[in-house]
Design a protein around this motif. Structure first.
Motif, PDB file in Angstrom:
ATOM      1  N   THR A   1      -2.494   5.152   1.970  1.00 41.83           N
ATOM      2  CA  THR A   1      -2.948   3.798   1.652  1.00 41.83           C
ATOM      3  C   THR A   1      -2.181   2.822   2.538  1.00 41.83           C
ATOM      4  O   THR A   1      -1.176   3.187   3.152  1.00 41.83           O
ATOM      5  CB  THR A   1      -2.670   3.475   0.176  1.00 41.83           C
ATOM      6  OG1 THR A   1      -1.271   3.655  -0.080  1.00 41.83           O
ATOM      7  CG2 THR A   1      -3.442   4.405  -0.736  1.00 41.83           C
ATOM      8  N   ASP A   2      -2.667   1.570   2.607  1.00 41.75           N
ATOM      9  CA  ASP A   2      -1.988   0.600   3.476  1.00 41.75           C
ATOM     10  C   ASP A   2      -0.633   0.192   2.876  1.00 41.75           C
ATOM     11  O   ASP A   2      -0.290   0.588   1.765  1.00 41.75           O
ATOM     12  CB  ASP A   2      -2.890  -0.621   3.738  1.00 41.75           C
ATOM     13  CG  ASP A   2      -3.229  -1.385   2.459  1.00 41.75           C
ATOM     14  OD1 ASP A   2      -2.463  -1.278   1.475  1.00 41.75           O
ATOM     15  OD2 ASP A   2      -4.266  -2.069   2.433  1.00 41.75           O
ATOM     16  N   ASP A   3       0.123  -0.602   3.629  1.00 41.54           N
ATOM     17  CA  ASP A   3       1.480  -0.938   3.197  1.00 41.54           C
ATOM     18  C   ASP A   3       1.499  -1.754   1.915  1.00 41.54           C
ATOM     19  O   ASP A   3       2.517  -1.849   1.241  1.00 41.54           O
ATOM     20  CB  ASP A   3       2.215  -1.709   4.308  1.00 41.54           C
ATOM     21  CG  ASP A   3       2.585  -0.784   5.452  1.00 41.54           C
ATOM     22  OD1 ASP A   3       2.568   0.444   5.220  1.00 41.54           O
ATOM     23  OD2 ASP A   3       2.864  -1.268   6.564  1.00 41.54           O
TER      24      ASP A   3
ATOM     25  N   VAL B   1      -6.152   3.822   4.033  1.00 38.73           N
ATOM     26  CA  VAL B   1      -6.085   3.812   5.489  1.00 38.73           C
ATOM     27  C   VAL B   1      -6.787   5.045   6.044  1.00 38.73           C
ATOM     28  O   VAL B   1      -7.552   4.972   6.991  1.00 38.73           O
ATOM     29  CB  VAL B   1      -4.621   3.763   5.969  1.00 38.73           C
ATOM     30  CG1 VAL B   1      -4.554   3.907   7.473  1.00 38.73           C
ATOM     31  CG2 VAL B   1      -3.960   2.477   5.515  1.00 38.73           C
TER      32      VAL B   1
END
Lengths: 485, 487
Positions: B431-433, B439
């Motif tokens: 997953t994104d930050d 992602v």
């Protein structure tokens, strides 16, 4: 003109059905006619009740013959304008012409016979023989035509097992081809897939002492050696391999292979060659040993039958179907027989439902299906050392659950024949270090469970010395209280 | 043809499979009925030979049974497995529009004026040889990460509990389709004829959380003997299973035999397959009268077992006791063991409540994996741990120094699997930050279901039931087996 050729030629598939129908009908009418005549003769009333049938037979025969000639004519046009070729086509063409000729001959024989006195015996007999031969020819030609349209094996692929094996024994089905067609992952890539492609498209020229361009492709040695233009096959690098470069050249290029005038290689075959070279162009590896991307699967499956998608390893043996009577015998002994997939005849046998009726003798029934049993689960049953004899006969066993049974060292000593065994669960049994050492000969054994037994780390250590790849699970904490028995 | 014959003909055609399976199938009705036939009539047993639909799995199965530890309510991935240090550095700042991208929120927070990012208030560390991040809330799980296959980019379509759980269990957000366990019972049947092939165990760690409905283990349009059977904690694990005082086992047997004759007459008259289903259930209940007390009797478990699963395992009806029961059912080859643990819906007071939850599940979940492993059962059992969706990276309600809540978040969440057929010590997906969007390597619920079926040897596109003129399957018209997860 060419346009007309193909236009007319394409009526062939339509027309061919007419002579088949008419000629079979003629024979049928002829049979009815002679049957009626003979029954009338035996009734002895002198008249000729078969006459209308005979006339119908004559009409059908003439119509069939005319259509057969038309079918040959259109077939010839189609065959030569439509790009057909190959052994099946040649045979179909040959038998088609012979059939039409035989139809004409049969018509003539009949006409001559009818000119003479009615029911001229010898000539009518010749006519009937001609008609019988004609039936045979219609069958053969029709089958070859069908094979040309629908492909080899259209009829036999889905035939029941006994029909297939009878056909194979009679030499009609190719034993090696049908074996290759079912090998799946276990097929050797070079012999099962690559060589047939080369044989179809390359080997006519690239063979013998000095092949075309100094390249021979009919032996592994020749493929490795390459030709006048360098390495034909660079293992691991298809795009640098001359053979791939030549196959990919535009058809009108002088250097394109197969050369101008010959049909181009099928794109799927070219893709298989490229994949094989990228995989290092091995001559002895099986498909299972190589990396098969998803898009390659359908092409390979076309050649060797369904590929397995990973999962538990199965023995490589090819077995016939299960014997239902033997399966029932095992089930009568209280064991469950569960097929593992819908392609093979490998089974799991378990004693989950055997209950108190289970004893070592229950396993005797397994003899009838022994090679099919790959998983055997006897956990929690009253199995003792006495059962080892029956278990040892299961030569294809890969998983064996003996956990929570009374199996001990004496039993283990008799399991040396289980050369396919990968998984052995002995937790909660009576085995000791001494018994464990009997397992040293099971070369494929990968995982062993000995929690809640008298096995000590020293015993495990000793077994490891002989089987370095083996994982032994001794559980979290040894305790003596068994569970669930 | 008389009207009655007409009816017979129609029914037998329509219910061809149900009736035919009596003769040919080693699954479904036949598998349940046959032991009864053996004892009642002394005749044929299970013919396992070439039957049609699923007389065998499609492929060699990698696992023979599933234990699904369903964490109902939506556990927060951001406090457990999906480590996002950025949320802590940006704690209290607004969720950037570049991250949300105008995507829909649930009705609970859609009208909030501010979306303050909330960093997890718990420490994360890497564990095991695989180095997977696990939070300090799950110390026991952290010890077994090298056995786990963590799917970090699960996503679902539903935004509320009931549709989301129903979607996970039946492949549709609307109730009424068969649950996974029912599909399996119908498709490949049971290996143990004395216990149902689909058993459900419920527990909760907090009061007042989201309810569960029995359609989650229903058989939908499949024959009704495939529905899950709920086992309860306490004295009477299956309601009405024990004979009343004064009724002996022999009396019960004779009663069932006579009842069966009556039902057979009725079946010969109207050919309704549900009559067979009912007889199958009677016989199953009779066999369960001896099988269930055996499986529920924990007195034979040594103290070491309770040390492993934790002290709660001695209290019937707790998650730990259910995990132990799940192991005992797995040992008896029950096909699909479904646990539900309620209480994960932390809209507010998350830092406190999530600790209640993790304390109630952590030790027992890890113990189950370890226990199966040492018994050699983990190789052919699949254990799944996860909820119906994840939780938002921003706070629902006011974000304070030591308190916040999180709303439902279907776009990404973490689950783990362990056991046969899946990779060990492996994390999949990212997953994104901000822990908001996926992602790469997202796994949709239908993909998860397809993979689950695949591990059991079933091609999810070929296990089909025709109902009301349409062909149905668990994954409806979607789902791809996630091959990257396979060992």
């Amino acid at each position: 003109m060419n346009e007309w050729t193909l236009f007319v030629g394409r009526f062939h598939p339509l027309l061919v059905h007419l002579p088949i129908g008419f000629l079979v009908l003629a024979a049928l009418f002829e049979v009815v006619s002679s049957w009626r005549q003979s029954s009338a003769r035996s009734a002895d009333n002198g008249s000729a009740p078969g006459t209308p049938w005979r006339e119908a037979a004559a009409a059908a025969l003439v119509a069939g013959t005319a259509c057969a000639v038309a079918a040959v004519a259109t077939g010839y046009l189609l065959g030569h304008a439509g790009g057909y070729g190959g052994a099946t086509f040649d045979r179909h063409q040959f038998f088609g012409i012979v059939t039409a000729a035989a139809a004409v001959a049969t018509t003539l024989v009949r006409t001559i016979a009818m000119l003479r006195a009615p029911a001229n015996r010898p000539q009518m007999a010749i006519y009937r023989v001609c008609l019988a031969i004609l039936m045979l020819l219609v069958g053969v030609t029709g089958h070859l035509g069908g094979t040309l349209t629908h492909g080899e094996g259209y009829l036999s692929d889905h035939a029941p097992g006994f029909v297939r094996s009878a056909l194979t024994r009679a030499g009609i089905l190719d034993a090696s081809a049908s074996a290759t067609a079912r090998l799946g992952d276990q097929a050797v890539v070079y012999t099962a897939v690559v060589e047939p492609i080369l044989r179809a498209d390359c080997i006519q020229c690239h063979r013998g002492e000095v092949g075309s361009g100094g390249l021979t492709l009919d032996t592994p040695a020749g493929i490795r050696k390459g030709g006048d233009h360098g390495a034909a096959v660079v293992p691991g690098r298809a795009l640098s391999s001359e053979i791939i470069r030549r196959i990919w050249l535009a058809a009108d290029d002088k250097r394109a292979m197969p050369p101008r005038g010959r049909p181009a290689m099928r794109p799927s075959d070219a893709t298989i060659l490229r994949w094989w070279i990228d995989q290092g162009a091995p001559f002895d590896k099986r498909i299972a040993d190589l990396d098969v991307p998803d898009e390659m699967r359908p092409m390979l499956e076309g050649a060797v039958g369904p590929l397995r998608r990973g999962g538990p390893r199965m023995p490589t043996a090819t077995l016939g179907p299960l014997d239902p009577a033997a399966v029932r015998a095992v089930e009568r002994a209280g064991l469950s027989v569960i097929r593992l997939d819908d392609k093979s005849s490998f089974v799991e046998v378990n004693a989950a439902n055997a209950g108190a009726s289970f004893s070592d003798q229950s396993l005797a029934a397994l003899r009838g299906i022994a090679p099919h049993v790959v998983w055997l689960d006897l956990s929690g049953t009253a199995t003792t050392d006495e059962a080892a004899g029956a278990i040892a006969g299961l030569s294809n066993l890969t998983r064996l659950h003996l956990n929570r049974t009374r199996m001990g060292d004496a039993g283990l000593a008799r399991l040396g024949s289980l050369q396919q065994l990968e998984y052995l669960n002995l937790y909660g049994t009576r085995v000791t270090d001494a018994g464990l050492q009997h397992l040293a000969g099971l070369r494929k054994l990968k995982r062993l469970y000995v929690w809640q037994t008298a096995v000590t780390p020293a015993g495990v250590e000793r077994l490891h010395a002989g089987l370095p790849g083996l994982q032994v699970d001794t559980g979290s904490k040894p305790d003596s209280a068994g569970t669930g028995q | 043809m008389s009207d009655l014959d007409d009816l017979k003909f129609n029914c037998s055609r329509r219910h061809f499979l149900s009736s035919a399976s009596l003769g040919i199938g080693a699954f479904g009705l036949a598998s349940l009925l046959d032991p009864g036939l053996v004892s009642a009539t002394g005749t044929a047993t299970l013919p396992t030979a070439d039957g049609p639909l699923l007389s065998s799995p499609h492929f060699v199965p990698r696992v023979r049974r599933v234990i699904y530890l369903f964490q109902s309510g939506g556990p927060s991935q951001l406090e457990l497995f999906d480590y996002k240090p950025l949320l802590r550095t940006m704690n209290g700042q607004q969720l950037p529009e570049s991250v949300r991208m105008g995507q829909r929120l649930t009705g609970m927070t859609a009208f909030q004026r501010s979306f303050p990012l909330a960093g997890a208030q718990f420490e994360f560390a890497r564990h095991g040889k695989s180095g997977a991040y696990v939070s300090e809330l799950l110390p026991h799980t952290a010890k077994i990460v090298d056995e786990l296959c963590i799917v970090k980019a699960m996503h679902t379509e539903a935004i509320n509990h009931d549709p989301a759980v129903t979607f996970f269990q039946t492949g549709s957000q609307q109730a009424g389709r068969p649950a996974i366990g029912a599909w399996l019972s119908y498709g490949i049947g049971s290996e143990n004829h004395n216990l149902p092939s689909f058993i459900v165990l419920l527990s909760r760690a907090r009061e007042g959380d989201q309810p569960l409905y029995s359609w989650l283990w229903g058989s939908g349009f499949l024959p009704s003997q495939h529905q899950g059977v709920q086992f309860r904690g306490g004295k009477d694990p299956v309601l009405y299973l024990t004979d009343p005082d004064g009724v002996t086992r022999t009396t019960r047997r004779r009663m069932l035999d006579t009842l069966r004759e009556l039902e057979d007459h009725e079946h010969a008259r109207v050919m309704d397959p549900e009559i067979n289903a009912r007889v199958a259930q009677y016989e199953m209940a009779y066999r369960m009268q001896t099988a269930v007390p055996q499986v529920m009797d924990l007195s034979e478990e040594p103290d070491a077992t309770f040390e492993l699963y934790g002290p709660d395992a001695r209290k019937p009806g707790t998650y730990a006791a259910n995990c132990l029961l799940a192991r005992r059912l797995a040992e008896r080859n029950v096909r699909f063991i479904q646990l539900y643990h309620q209480g994960w819906d932390q809209h507010g007071n998350l830092p406190q409540d999530i600790q209640t939850m993790t304390k109630s599940v952590d030790q027992a979940s890890a113990a189950l994996v370890l226990d199966l492993k040492q018994r050699g059962l983990l190789e052919d059992t699949l254990v799944i741990w996860g909820g119906e969706f994840g939780r938002t990276n921003y706070s629902q309600g006011k974000l304070t120094k030591d308190n916040y809540g999180r709303d439902h978040h279907p776009r990404c969440f973490s689950i783990w699997m362990a056991g046969g057929g899946v990779k060990k010590g492996f994390s999949f997906g990212e997953t994104d930050d901000f822990g908001y969007n996926i992602v790469r390597d997202g796994v949709h619920v239908h993909d998860f279901q397809a993979t689950l079926m695949y591990l059991l040897g079933i091609d999810h596109e070929r296990l089909i039931f025709k109902h009301q003129g349409r062909r149905y399957r668990l994954t409806d018209v979607e789902g791809k087996v996630v091959k990257d997860l396979l060992a």
